[in-house]
Scaffold this active site. Structure first.
Site, PDB file in Angstrom:
ATOM      1  N   ASN A  17      -5.246  12.119   0.929  1.00 43.83           N
ATOM      2  CA  ASN A  17      -4.387  11.582   1.917  1.00 43.83           C
ATOM      3  C   ASN A  17      -5.300  10.741   2.740  1.00 43.83           C
ATOM      4  O   ASN A  17      -6.347  10.945   3.108  1.00 43.83           O
ATOM      5  CB  ASN A  17      -3.207  12.525   2.784  1.00 43.83           C
ATOM      6  CG  ASN A  17      -2.282  11.689   2.728  1.00 43.83           C
ATOM      7  OD1 ASN A  17      -1.773  10.464   2.545  1.00 43.83           O
ATOM      8  ND2 ASN A  17      -1.347  11.263   3.915  1.00 43.83           N
ATOM      9  N   LYS A  18      -4.655   9.921   3.247  1.00 30.02           N
ATOM     10  CA  LYS A  18      -4.716   8.735   4.580  1.00 30.02           C
ATOM     11  C   LYS A  18      -6.197   9.400   5.056  1.00 30.02           C
ATOM     12  O   LYS A  18      -5.834  10.729   5.730  1.00 30.02           O
ATOM     13  CB  LYS A  18      -3.884   8.399   5.171  1.00 30.02           C
ATOM     14  CG  LYS A  18      -4.750   7.089   6.410  1.00 30.02           C
ATOM     15  CD  LYS A  18      -5.256   6.102   5.615  1.00 30.02           C
ATOM     16  CE  LYS A  18      -4.901   5.150   4.560  1.00 30.02           C
ATOM     17  NZ  LYS A  18      -5.401   4.415   3.748  1.00 30.02           N
ATOM     18  N   ARG A  64       0.653  -1.007   0.206  1.00 28.55           N
ATOM     19  CA  ARG A  64      -0.198   0.375  -0.100  1.00 28.55           C
ATOM     20  C   ARG A  64       0.766   1.350  -0.037  1.00 28.55           C
ATOM     21  O   ARG A  64       1.960   1.353   0.365  1.00 28.55           O
ATOM     22  CB  ARG A  64      -1.049  -0.103   1.044  1.00 28.55           C
ATOM     23  CG  ARG A  64      -0.851  -0.419   2.301  1.00 28.55           C
ATOM     24  CD  ARG A  64       0.375  -0.412   2.612  1.00 28.55           C
ATOM     25  NE  ARG A  64       0.012   1.467   2.841  1.00 28.55           N
ATOM     26  CZ  ARG A  64       1.193   1.932   3.567  1.00 28.55           C
ATOM     27  NH1 ARG A  64       2.439   1.626   3.094  1.00 28.55           N
ATOM     28  NH2 ARG A  64       1.045   3.869   3.748  1.00 28.55           N
ATOM     29  N   GLY A  65      -0.082   2.425   0.107  1.00 29.01           N
ATOM     30  CA  GLY A  65       1.170   3.962  -0.164  1.00 29.01           C
ATOM     31  C   GLY A  65       0.941   3.771  -1.378  1.00 29.01           C
ATOM     32  O   GLY A  65       1.824   3.309  -2.746  1.00 29.01           O
ATOM     33  N   ALA A  66       1.121   5.442  -2.444  1.00 33.47           N
ATOM     34  CA  ALA A  66       0.696   5.739  -3.631  1.00 33.47           C
ATOM     35  C   ALA A  66       1.755   5.400  -4.767  1.00 33.47           C
ATOM     36  O   ALA A  66       1.471   4.370  -5.567  1.00 33.47           O
ATOM     37  CB  ALA A  66       0.512   6.926  -3.676  1.00 33.47           C
ATOM     38  N   GLN A 126      -1.877   2.763   9.867  1.00 34.13           N
ATOM     39  CA  GLN A 126      -0.785   2.074   9.319  1.00 34.13           C
ATOM     40  C   GLN A 126       0.370   3.049   9.992  1.00 34.13           C
ATOM     41  O   GLN A 126       1.960   2.882   9.503  1.00 34.13           O
ATOM     42  CB  GLN A 126      -0.296   3.013   8.107  1.00 34.13           C
ATOM     43  CG  GLN A 126      -1.359   2.179   6.632  1.00 34.13           C
ATOM     44  CD  GLN A 126      -3.235   2.562   6.516  1.00 34.13           C
ATOM     45  OE1 GLN A 126      -3.923   3.160   7.776  1.00 34.13           O
ATOM     46  NE2 GLN A 126      -3.619   2.621   5.994  1.00 34.13           N
ATOM     47  N   ARG A 185      -7.744   0.110  -6.852  1.00 34.61           N
ATOM     48  CA  ARG A 185      -7.794   0.934  -5.743  1.00 34.61           C
ATOM     49  C   ARG A 185      -8.390   2.055  -6.706  1.00 34.61           C
ATOM     50  O   ARG A 185      -7.190   2.492  -7.348  1.00 34.61           O
ATOM     51  CB  ARG A 185      -7.093   0.748  -4.520  1.00 34.61           C
ATOM     52  CG  ARG A 185      -6.800  -0.277  -4.046  1.00 34.61           C
ATOM     53  CD  ARG A 185      -5.554  -0.651  -2.513  1.00 34.61           C
ATOM     54  NE  ARG A 185      -5.888   0.959  -1.311  1.00 34.61           N
ATOM     55  CZ  ARG A 185      -6.165   1.429  -0.216  1.00 34.61           C
ATOM     56  NH1 ARG A 185      -4.224   1.287  -0.262  1.00 34.61           N
ATOM     57  NH2 ARG A 185      -6.125   2.056   0.520  1.00 34.61           N
ATOM     58  N   ASP A 230      -1.970  10.780  -1.602  1.00 35.34           N
ATOM     59  CA  ASP A 230      -2.573   9.808  -2.943  1.00 35.34           C
ATOM     60  C   ASP A 230      -3.088  10.473  -4.486  1.00 35.34           C
ATOM     61  O   ASP A 230      -3.156  10.167  -5.022  1.00 35.34           O
ATOM     62  CB  ASP A 230      -3.337   8.852  -2.072  1.00 35.34           C
ATOM     63  CG  ASP A 230      -2.929   7.872  -1.039  1.00 35.34           C
ATOM     64  OD1 ASP A 230      -3.138   8.240  -0.277  1.00 35.34           O
ATOM     65  OD2 ASP A 230      -2.390   7.197  -1.603  1.00 35.34           O
TER      66      ASP A 230
HETATM   67  O1  MRU Z   1      -4.298   3.234   1.952  1.00 31.51           O
HETATM   68  P1  MRU Z   1      -2.822   3.363   2.019  1.00 31.51           P
HETATM   69  O2  MRU Z   1      -2.503   2.720   3.749  1.00 31.51           O
HETATM   70  O3  MRU Z   1      -2.469   3.508   0.793  1.00 31.51           O
HETATM   71  O4  MRU Z   1      -2.530   4.683   2.403  1.00 31.51           O
HETATM   72  C1  MRU Z   1      -1.392   5.089   2.057  1.00 31.51           C
HETATM   73  C2  MRU Z   1      -1.647   7.277   2.275  1.00 31.51           C
HETATM   74  O5  MRU Z   1      -2.266   8.042   2.810  1.00 31.51           O
HETATM   75  C3  MRU Z   1       0.050   7.475   2.015  1.00 31.51           C
HETATM   76  O6  MRU Z   1       0.050   8.449   3.367  1.00 31.51           O
HETATM   77  C4  MRU Z   1       0.162   7.834   0.936  1.00 31.51           C
HETATM   78  O7  MRU Z   1      -0.479   6.911   0.190  1.00 31.51           O
HETATM   79  C5  MRU Z   1       0.991   8.124   0.298  1.00 31.51           C
HETATM   80  S1  MRU Z   1       2.739   7.396   0.605  1.00 31.51           S
HETATM   81  C6  MRU Z   1       3.958   8.025  -0.007  1.00 31.51           C
END
Ligand code: MRU
Length: 344
Positions: free
Chosen positions: A245-246, A46-48, A194, A87, A235
């Site tokens: 973002n999250k 996960r993470g963009a 996370q 996603r 994201d």
């Molecule tokens: O749901 P996730 O864990 O994929 O969400 C991740 C985030 O919101 C991060 O902050 C974002 O992707 C940036 S990662 C460099």
């Protein structure tokens, strides 16, 4: 950093299983694109930026499964459709799919074997670029971070969210590497944790002092002057500078603004989506209600209760002090300056 989030190894994709952290450091191996798609959906990865790299490698694996040159175009379409349906919010996923599709558009006359190789090369290029991009974000970010600072972050925008050392956490790793003494407060990041599971794990593993707090403690520590700056990932960043973002990031940004604490967003340009005008146009993923009614295996809410679980929120551009990219630091007015970034 001393672990690998995603790698291409002997024609398979290896990922650290982020669902198992921090208890177990287990690496999963994927040999087909459907497995990679499920891994993205289930948040093994996960993470963009990491999702973007996984998408590219997944497509490269999928292309290797094609047996007949005549079917290449249709099968590629089908692979990309599966990867794109995993996603919706992180634009890096769609960016990576477009880049991979472009390989075919550029090499329509190539043989099946050539195409397989070209797709693998492009996926590896995207992986390597992400590593380099993280380094650049890390060094540009140094202009904004003082020595002996305590920074707050939310979610995980670190090595686990990228192929390199991270975006928001990359700025922190680079700072420490250049001799700064930095401390990090990390919000646990309910519902999927996370912050508690991933950021706390990776910073500790890399000897960066980290203090874990629950999400509702952010204001408390800001009010007492404990936090010098907030730094988070993204994201998707809309053309006007609104940031997805999250979930919970928006609240942290409002609090930072109330306490006159700078709020920085660190993200590669592959996270900036000029096709999307404002944050209101960004699709927000809603995830399984169990993430809210349970903590890990433990149920914390009554059965049948009404639940909402948006996985991301929008921080309006006005609350963002600056956006740190691999091409430099972007300040207001974001609409003009983000656009300019792509003409450089
Ligand atoms: O749901 P996730 O864990 O994929 O969400 C991740 C985030 O919101 C991060 O902050 C974002 O992707 C940036 S990662 C460099």
């Amino acid at each position: 950093v001393n672990f690998h989030t995603i790698e291409w190894k002997n024609d398979s994709v290896v990922m650290i299983d982020q669902r198992k952290l921090p208890d177990q450091e287990i690496y999963n191996e994927y040999k087909d694109y459907a497995g990679v798609a499920t891994a993205i959906k289930d948040m093994v990865i996960r993470g963009a930026p990491a999702i973007g790299v996984a998408a590219a490698m997944g497509i490269a694996l999928g292309v290797r499964q094609i047996q007949n040159r005549e079917e290449f175009k249709d099968q590629l379409e089908c692979i990309c459709k599966t990867i794109k349906s995993t996603r919706p919010t992180a634009v890096n996923l769609f960016w990576a799919v477009d880049r991979m599709k472009h390989v075919y558009q550029q090499h329509k006359k190539s043989t099946l074997e050539e195409l397989k190789e070209l797709f693998k090369e492009e996926a590896l290029k995207i992986w390597q670029e992400d590593i380099d991009t993280n380094q650049k974000i890390g060094s540009f970010g140094q202009d904004l971070i003082g020595d002996n600072a305590t920074l707050m972050t939310h979610c995980n925008a670190g090595a686990l969210a990228t192929a390199g050392h991270g975006t928001a956490l990359g700025v922190i790793y680079s700072g420490v590497q250049s001799g700064k003494k930095l401390k990090v407060f990390v919000c646990e990041t309910r519902p999927f944790l996370q912050g508690a599971r991933l950021t706390a794990w990776e910073l500790t593993k890399n000897n960066i002092p980290v203090t874990l707090i629950t999400d509702n403690m952010a204001g408390y520590f800001m009010r007492y002057g404990a936090i010098e700056a907030v730094i988070v990932g993204a994201d998707r960043i809309a053309a006007n500078g609104d940031v997805a973002n999250k979930i919970g990031t928006y609240g942290v940004a409002v609090l930072a603004n109330r306490h006159k604490i700078p709020f920085y967003v660190a993200a590669p340009t592959s996270t900036i989506d000029l096709q999307t005008a404002t944050g209101d146009d960004i699709p927000i993923e809603e995830r399984d209600v169990n993430e809210v009614t349970m903590i890990g295996e433990k149920r914390i809410a009554p059965y049948g209760i009404e639940v909402r679980n948006p996985a991301f929120d929008i921080t309006p551009a006005e609350l963002v002090t600056a956006i740190i990219t691999e091409k430099g630091i972007v300040k207001k007015p974001f609409k003009k300056n983000l656009k300019q970034l792509f003409s450089k």
